[in-house]
Design a protein around this motif. Sequence first.
Motif, short mmCIF file in Angstrom:
data_model
loop_
_atom_site.label_atom_id
_atom_site.label_comp_id
_atom_site.label_asym_id
_atom_site.label_seq_id
_atom_site.Cartn_x
_atom_site.Cartn_y
_atom_site.Cartn_z
N ALA A 128 -16.93 8.56 47.43
CA ALA A 128 -16.55 8.47 46.02
C ALA A 128 -15.67 7.24 45.83
O ALA A 128 -15.10 6.70 46.78
CB ALA A 128 -15.79 9.74 45.61
N ASP A 129 -15.54 6.79 44.59
CA ASP A 129 -14.88 5.52 44.32
C ASP A 129 -13.46 5.45 44.87
O ASP A 129 -13.07 4.45 45.49
CB ASP A 129 -14.85 5.26 42.81
CG ASP A 129 -16.24 4.95 42.26
OD1 ASP A 129 -17.16 4.67 43.06
OD2 ASP A 129 -16.40 4.99 41.02
N ASP A 130 -12.65 6.49 44.63
CA ASP A 130 -11.26 6.41 45.07
C ASP A 130 -11.14 6.46 46.59
O ASP A 130 -10.29 5.79 47.18
CB ASP A 130 -10.41 7.51 44.43
CG ASP A 130 -10.97 8.90 44.65
OD1 ASP A 130 -12.15 9.01 45.05
OD2 ASP A 130 -10.23 9.88 44.45
N VAL A 131 -12.00 7.24 47.24
CA VAL A 131 -11.98 7.29 48.69
C VAL A 131 -12.44 5.95 49.27
O VAL A 131 -11.86 5.41 50.21
CB VAL A 131 -12.86 8.43 49.23
CG1 VAL A 131 -12.90 8.43 50.75
CG2 VAL A 131 -12.34 9.77 48.72
N ASP A 172 -18.55 21.58 45.25
CA ASP A 172 -17.68 21.02 46.28
C ASP A 172 -17.81 21.90 47.52
O ASP A 172 -17.75 23.13 47.42
CB ASP A 172 -16.21 21.02 45.86
CG ASP A 172 -15.90 20.01 44.77
OD1 ASP A 172 -16.75 19.14 44.52
OD2 ASP A 172 -14.82 20.10 44.16
N GLN A 209 -18.94 16.38 47.55
CA GLN A 209 -19.23 16.82 46.18
C GLN A 209 -20.58 16.28 45.72
O GLN A 209 -20.98 15.17 46.07
CB GLN A 209 -18.14 16.32 45.23
CG GLN A 209 -18.27 16.80 43.80
CD GLN A 209 -17.13 16.28 42.94
OE1 GLN A 209 -17.25 15.23 42.31
NE2 GLN A 209 -16.01 17.00 42.95
N ARG A 210 -21.24 17.09 44.91
CA ARG A 210 -22.52 16.65 44.32
C ARG A 210 -22.79 17.42 43.05
O ARG A 210 -22.51 18.63 42.97
CB ARG A 210 -23.67 16.88 45.30
CG ARG A 210 -25.03 16.48 44.73
CD ARG A 210 -26.15 16.52 45.76
NE ARG A 210 -27.41 16.24 45.08
CZ ARG A 210 -28.28 17.15 44.71
NH1 ARG A 210 -28.06 18.43 44.99
NH2 ARG A 210 -29.38 16.83 44.07
N LYS A 220 -21.29 13.08 48.07
CA LYS A 220 -20.29 12.05 48.28
C LYS A 220 -19.00 12.66 48.86
O LYS A 220 -18.59 13.77 48.50
CB LYS A 220 -19.96 11.35 46.96
CG LYS A 220 -21.11 10.52 46.39
CD LYS A 220 -21.36 9.27 47.20
CE LYS A 220 -22.41 8.37 46.56
NZ LYS A 220 -21.87 7.58 45.42
N VAL A 222 -15.30 13.08 48.75
CA VAL A 222 -14.34 12.93 47.66
C VAL A 222 -12.90 13.15 48.07
O VAL A 222 -11.98 12.84 47.32
CB VAL A 222 -14.69 13.87 46.48
CG1 VAL A 222 -16.05 13.52 45.89
CG2 VAL A 222 -14.64 15.33 46.90
N ALA A 223 -12.67 13.70 49.25
CA ALA A 223 -11.30 13.94 49.71
C ALA A 223 -11.28 14.06 51.23
O ALA A 223 -12.22 14.59 51.83
CB ALA A 223 -10.71 15.20 49.07
#
Length: 227
Positions: A128-131, A172, A209-210, A220, A222-223
């Motif tokens: 994901a973008d932030d990761v 998730d 997550q999807r 993706k 996400v954390a």
Amino acid sequence: MSGGFPVDLILFAMVAAFLVLRLRSVLGRRTGFERPRREGPGAYDPAAQRQLPPAEAAADQPPPVVADDTRRIVPDPRSPVGQALLRIKGVEPSFDPLGFLHGAEGAFRMVVDSFAKGDRETLRMLLADDVYAGFEGEIARREAAGETQRSEVRAMQETKIEAADLRGTVADVTVRFVSDQVNLTTAKDGSIAAGHESVTELVDIWTFQRDLRSEDPTWKLVATQSA
């Protein structure tokens, strides 16, 4: 992230083109990580043979049976996490928790390998973008310092689904990975900047997550956190 690693099937050092092919086999239609049709959730039998999809498998061909030593643990369907997985399966009938663990392990190995190599293209597809921003920032810092990262997953001891959630069609799934790794950062002058040559047991907890209604089959990352 844990050790020298800031947060597949997969399993190993490869060039970017091969990583992309492996990505499609790991996170594509045949693993259960996104698009498989296999048995529903249940207790994992460590004596049972397990299925892994070859990179060359055609979409309509069943994957071969392959045995390995990884403990893969899915929750009891009667537990809260098991009930959440059943809700996910209700939205996407092909979802298979055990197959998901195979795919998640593949993604884990691929991300570790790609991060060490500075393979931004593969990371962008998996994170994901932030990761991704966190990973890319560390890669950029390493490059600016002239450092080289070596990360190897020598063995995967255990993968376990620890949590699951469904909000509308967005799912998730959180997986606990116990792996034996070598993580070593070498400075520009060849000295060891971080890590060591010995194998270390690491515990990482990653959430994938999807949107189950999306045409994109990729779960993706996400954390991330270390235990």
